[in-house]
Motif scaffolding. Structure first.
Motif, PDB file in Angstrom:
ATOM      1  N   VAL A 111       0.877  -1.168   0.000  1.00  0.00           N
ATOM      2  CA  VAL A 111       0.000   0.000   0.000  1.00  0.00           C
ATOM      3  C   VAL A 111       0.918   1.223   0.000  1.00  0.00           C
ATOM      4  O   VAL A 111       1.574   1.526   0.997  1.00  0.00           O
ATOM      5  CB  VAL A 111      -0.925   0.028   1.227  1.00  0.00           C
ATOM      6  CG1 VAL A 111      -1.861   1.239   1.163  1.00  0.00           C
ATOM      7  CG2 VAL A 111      -1.715  -1.267   1.331  1.00  0.00           C
ATOM      8  N   ILE A 112       0.990   1.908  -1.128  1.00  0.00           N
ATOM      9  CA  ILE A 112       1.890   3.046  -1.283  1.00  0.00           C
ATOM     10  C   ILE A 112       1.143   4.322  -0.909  1.00  0.00           C
ATOM     11  O   ILE A 112       0.117   4.652  -1.504  1.00  0.00           O
ATOM     12  CB  ILE A 112       2.404   3.137  -2.727  1.00  0.00           C
ATOM     13  CG1 ILE A 112       3.088   1.825  -3.135  1.00  0.00           C
ATOM     14  CG2 ILE A 112       3.358   4.318  -2.890  1.00  0.00           C
ATOM     15  CD1 ILE A 112       3.408   1.738  -4.616  1.00  0.00           C
ATOM     16  N   LEU A 113       1.672   5.033   0.081  1.00  0.00           N
ATOM     17  CA  LEU A 113       1.053   6.262   0.556  1.00  0.00           C
ATOM     18  C   LEU A 113       1.967   7.429   0.185  1.00  0.00           C
ATOM     19  O   LEU A 113       2.995   7.667   0.819  1.00  0.00           O
ATOM     20  CB  LEU A 113       0.847   6.201   2.072  1.00  0.00           C
ATOM     21  CG  LEU A 113       0.088   4.969   2.588  1.00  0.00           C
ATOM     22  CD1 LEU A 113       0.021   4.987   4.115  1.00  0.00           C
ATOM     23  CD2 LEU A 113      -1.314   4.898   1.992  1.00  0.00           C
ATOM     24  N   GLY A 114       1.608   8.139  -0.859  1.00  0.00           N
ATOM     25  CA  GLY A 114       2.444   9.226  -1.351  1.00  0.00           C
ATOM     26  C   GLY A 114       2.191  10.514  -0.592  1.00  0.00           C
ATOM     27  O   GLY A 114       1.100  11.079  -0.665  1.00  0.00           O
ATOM     28  N   ASP A 169       6.526  16.374  -8.280  1.00  0.00           N
ATOM     29  CA  ASP A 169       5.978  15.443  -9.272  1.00  0.00           C
ATOM     30  C   ASP A 169       7.006  14.437  -9.776  1.00  0.00           C
ATOM     31  O   ASP A 169       6.629  13.381 -10.286  1.00  0.00           O
ATOM     32  CB  ASP A 169       5.395  16.230 -10.451  1.00  0.00           C
ATOM     33  CG  ASP A 169       4.013  16.783 -10.148  1.00  0.00           C
ATOM     34  OD1 ASP A 169       3.461  16.424  -9.093  1.00  0.00           O
ATOM     35  OD2 ASP A 169       3.488  17.570 -10.960  1.00  0.00           O
ATOM     36  N   ASN A 170       8.288  14.762  -9.686  1.00  0.00           N
ATOM     37  CA  ASN A 170       9.291  13.783 -10.084  1.00  0.00           C
ATOM     38  C   ASN A 170       9.172  12.510  -9.256  1.00  0.00           C
ATOM     39  O   ASN A 170       9.228  11.396  -9.781  1.00  0.00           O
ATOM     40  CB  ASN A 170      10.704  14.369  -9.939  1.00  0.00           C
ATOM     41  CG  ASN A 170      11.143  15.100 -11.190  1.00  0.00           C
ATOM     42  OD1 ASN A 170      10.581  14.909 -12.262  1.00  0.00           O
ATOM     43  ND2 ASN A 170      12.148  15.943 -11.076  1.00  0.00           N
ATOM     44  N   THR A 171       9.017  12.667  -7.936  1.00  0.00           N
ATOM     45  CA  THR A 171       8.862  11.490  -7.080  1.00  0.00           C
ATOM     46  C   THR A 171       7.507  10.834  -7.316  1.00  0.00           C
ATOM     47  O   THR A 171       7.391   9.607  -7.281  1.00  0.00           O
ATOM     48  CB  THR A 171       9.032  11.864  -5.608  1.00  0.00           C
ATOM     49  OG1 THR A 171      10.277  12.540  -5.427  1.00  0.00           O
ATOM     50  CG2 THR A 171       9.019  10.632  -4.726  1.00  0.00           C
ATOM     51  N   ARG A 172       6.471  11.634  -7.552  1.00  0.00           N
ATOM     52  CA  ARG A 172       5.157  11.053  -7.861  1.00  0.00           C
ATOM     53  C   ARG A 172       5.231  10.157  -9.097  1.00  0.00           C
ATOM     54  O   ARG A 172       4.609   9.099  -9.153  1.00  0.00           O
ATOM     55  CB  ARG A 172       4.113  12.147  -8.065  1.00  0.00           C
ATOM     56  CG  ARG A 172       3.701  12.848  -6.789  1.00  0.00           C
ATOM     57  CD  ARG A 172       2.477  13.726  -6.992  1.00  0.00           C
ATOM     58  NE  ARG A 172       2.148  14.382  -5.747  1.00  0.00           N
ATOM     59  CZ  ARG A 172       2.554  15.604  -5.408  1.00  0.00           C
ATOM     60  NH1 ARG A 172       3.292  16.304  -6.251  1.00  0.00           N
ATOM     61  NH2 ARG A 172       2.218  16.132  -4.239  1.00  0.00           N
ATOM     62  N   ALA A 173       5.978  10.599 -10.112  1.00  0.00           N
ATOM     63  CA  ALA A 173       6.128   9.786 -11.323  1.00  0.00           C
ATOM     64  C   ALA A 173       6.804   8.456 -10.992  1.00  0.00           C
ATOM     65  O   ALA A 173       6.409   7.403 -11.518  1.00  0.00           O
ATOM     66  CB  ALA A 173       6.935  10.554 -12.370  1.00  0.00           C
ATOM     67  N   LEU A 174       7.816   8.489 -10.127  1.00  0.00           N
ATOM     68  CA  LEU A 174       8.470   7.250  -9.695  1.00  0.00           C
ATOM     69  C   LEU A 174       7.482   6.327  -8.992  1.00  0.00           C
ATOM     70  O   LEU A 174       7.474   5.113  -9.220  1.00  0.00           O
ATOM     71  CB  LEU A 174       9.637   7.573  -8.755  1.00  0.00           C
ATOM     72  CG  LEU A 174      10.905   8.157  -9.369  1.00  0.00           C
ATOM     73  CD1 LEU A 174      11.878   8.573  -8.263  1.00  0.00           C
ATOM     74  CD2 LEU A 174      11.564   7.162 -10.304  1.00  0.00           C
ATOM     75  N   LEU A 175       6.643   6.908  -8.124  1.00  0.00           N
ATOM     76  CA  LEU A 175       5.672   6.107  -7.379  1.00  0.00           C
ATOM     77  C   LEU A 175       4.626   5.511  -8.311  1.00  0.00           C
ATOM     78  O   LEU A 175       4.228   4.346  -8.157  1.00  0.00           O
ATOM     79  CB  LEU A 175       5.007   6.955  -6.301  1.00  0.00           C
ATOM     80  CG  LEU A 175       5.919   7.481  -5.194  1.00  0.00           C
ATOM     81  CD1 LEU A 175       5.119   8.295  -4.179  1.00  0.00           C
ATOM     82  CD2 LEU A 175       6.658   6.349  -4.499  1.00  0.00           C
TER      83      LEU A 175
END
Length: 222
Positions: free
Chosen positions: A101-104, A109-115
């Motif tokens: 369960v990934i909780l961003g 947005d760079n890290t969001r793209a990775l997630l």
């Protein structure tokens, strides 16, 4: 019953407050959590994040996990660095007996793209991603079930910007630190994510988008 591993990615304004209460939700359960952040606690973080003065200079994820493991009957693991490539996917595959369960709780947005890329590569997973400004924010809830995505990702709605990754020092000047209104909004975001986590544990999770505004929230199911 599925055993979940909750990955709290980003232990700043929203993530540190979420981790504290998520531990209470998971205590004495078969589920675990992993805190991920490469940042260290600074004095300016004390007002709106879940840290105290004695934590200054310590890695945020590491010091938070120590508190959780000392106070609650739950296993809180640590990745004390920023995500840059496939570190999260490696950890998920290494613990393939646990449902991810990934909780961003990140601010770029760079890290969001990775997630999102990590989420898409999972055979089964839940992804809950939050973003907020000073007074309002939103939470996207999606799931992969039988290799099919259910719910909308942030990048399905708009193009993620090519903003600074946390390792870029020009991104480190966070004007929000010490801002009381951000404390209020971050707390609301953390509670919103926590409510979706609780719904998941009760087999009542609904995919959708939650809009958080000043004095109100609205949830749109998908």
């Amino acid at each position: 019953m599925l055993r979940y591993r909750f990955y709290v990615v980003g232990c700043g304004g929203t993530g540190s407050l979420l981790a504290r209460d998520l531990a209470k939700l998971l205590t004495s359960s078969p589920h675990t959590m992993t805190l991920i952040d490469g940042d260290v606690v600074e004095e300016k973080n004390i007002i709106r994040q879940g840290y105290q003065f004695q934590d200054i200079g310590e890695n945020k994820a590491a010091v938070l996990s120590k508190k959780i493991n000392a106070l609650y009957n739950v296993d809180a693991y640590v990745i004390d660095s920023y995500l840059t490539k496939n570190e999260l996917l490696v950890d998920i595959n290494k613990n393939d007996d646990l449902y991810p369960v990934i909780l961003g709780c990140v601010d770029n947005d760079n890290t969001r793209a990775l997630l999102e890329n990590t989420f898409k590569k999972c055979n089964g997973a839940v992804y809950i991603d939050s973003a907020n400004g000073e007074y309002e924010g939103n939470i996207y809830i999606a799931r992969i079930f039988n290799n099919k995505q259910i719910g909308t990702l942030r990048s399905d709605v708009y193009k993620l910007s090519n903003d600074h990754h946390p390792l870029d020092k020009s991104c480190q000047n966070q004007v929000a630190d010490g801002n009381i209104q951000y404390l209020v909004t971050n707390t609301k975001m953390a509670i919103g994510i926590l409510e979706h986590c609780n719904a998941l544990l009760e087999n009542q999770l609904k995919e959708g988008v939650q809009i958080v505004k000043r004095f109100k929230t609205v949830f749109y199911t998908q």
